[in-house]
Design a protein around this motif. Structure first.
Motif: not given
Lengths: 141, 147
Positions: A44-45, A47-49, A51-52, B128, B135
């Motif tokens: 997730l760590f 995946h957030v990046v 996706t951002a 995050l 975003i």
């Protein structure tokens, strides 16, 4: 006391002697819950990046997503889906035991139900995702 | 309040009884009880948000193969999916970092190291959460007119 007698039979189980990690089924699901949980949050760590990156436009985002055009990454993705599903189903089992302590009587059934449901749901998912993996690996056309 | 040196989730009692339990013992009270409750309540919500997300984005309808900028642009035209994704972001991050805290409580025994490791996770989570929130709510495809 009745409950004490119950524990006696549990303690006499063969698996209490000389195994790698005194493994009752519940301990293995405990480990699996922990391992899948840590794996999911670490993914997730990242995946957030990734996706951002969509905030930096289509070129950047599509380039990041091209990472998935690789069978090894797709295999990891299948592992991620499996981890999420197991963690979810086993989480429900944990909550059942936590909120209805009398359900402890059906612990074994709940444990095998958890594993059964997980395996049953992974069969069609592996079929669906596996086709893409084999295509990317060049095995299927 | 649990003392810092205490294991939070023993894999089994000496008599083997707790080996049948999956979860952490219910704490007696205070912040730890709220954290214990939060894990279970967010778990129920994530059962739908996270499993739904994984099935929609990674398994059915073509899986990740059909995901690209255009796909997300269309998807995020709907406030429903933006809300879904933001809730998933928040709950999964907090649920996950709280789980990591349980893990460090079990394996990192030196108080200084435990504090440091937890701090690293908290900072990552906060950054995050901030990044993801910005975003999800400010994404505007009109900023990229050539598509």
């Amino acid at each position: 006391m009745g409950s004490y007698a119950g524990r006696e039979t549990v303690a006499k189980k063969k698996s209490d002697f000389g195994t790698l990690y005194k493994g009752h089924e519940g301990q293995w699901t405990w480990i699996a819950h922990r391992v899948t949980g840590v794996a999911i949050i670490l993914f997730l760590f990242a995946h957030v990046v990734d996706t951002a990156v969509i905030g930096w436009g289509p070129e950047a985002y599509n380039r990041v997503l091209s990472v998935y055009q690789n069978w090894g990454v797709r295999l990891l993705e299948l592992g991620l889906v499996a981890a999420v599903l197991f963690h979810a189903i086993n989480g429900v089992r944990i909550m059942i035991i936590d909120f209805w302590p009398s359900a402890t009587r059906y612990n074994r059934q709940l444990l095998y139900g958890t594993v059964g449901l997980f395996v049953a749901s992974m069969i069609p998912i592996t079929w669906i995702m596996g086709k893409d993996i084999l295509e990317l690996a060049g095995v299927l056309h | 309040m649990a003392t810092t040196a205490e294991r939070q989730s023993p894999p089994g009692q000496p008599d083997g009884s707790a080996s049948y339990r999956g979860g952490r013992e219910r704490p007696a009270g205070g912040l730890e009880l709220w954290s214990w409750l939060f894990m279970r309540i967010s778990g129920i919500v994530l059962l739908f948000l996270a499993v739904g997300h994984v099935l929609i984005m990674h398994v059915f309808g073509g899986g990740v193969s059909r995901v690209d900028f255009k796909f997300v642009e269309l998807r995020w035209q709907s406030p429903f999916w933006r809300t879904w994704d933001w809730m998933l972001l928040s709950l999964a991050l907090i649920h996950g970092v709280n789980g990591l805290r349980s893990v460090t409580m079990d394996y990192v025994t030196k108080p200084g190291w435990r504090f440091a490791v937890n701090m690293v996770f908290y900072v990552i989570t906060f950054v995050l959460f901030f990044l993801g929130t910005v975003i999800v709510f400010t994404f505007n495809p009109a900023n990229f007119p050539q598509t």
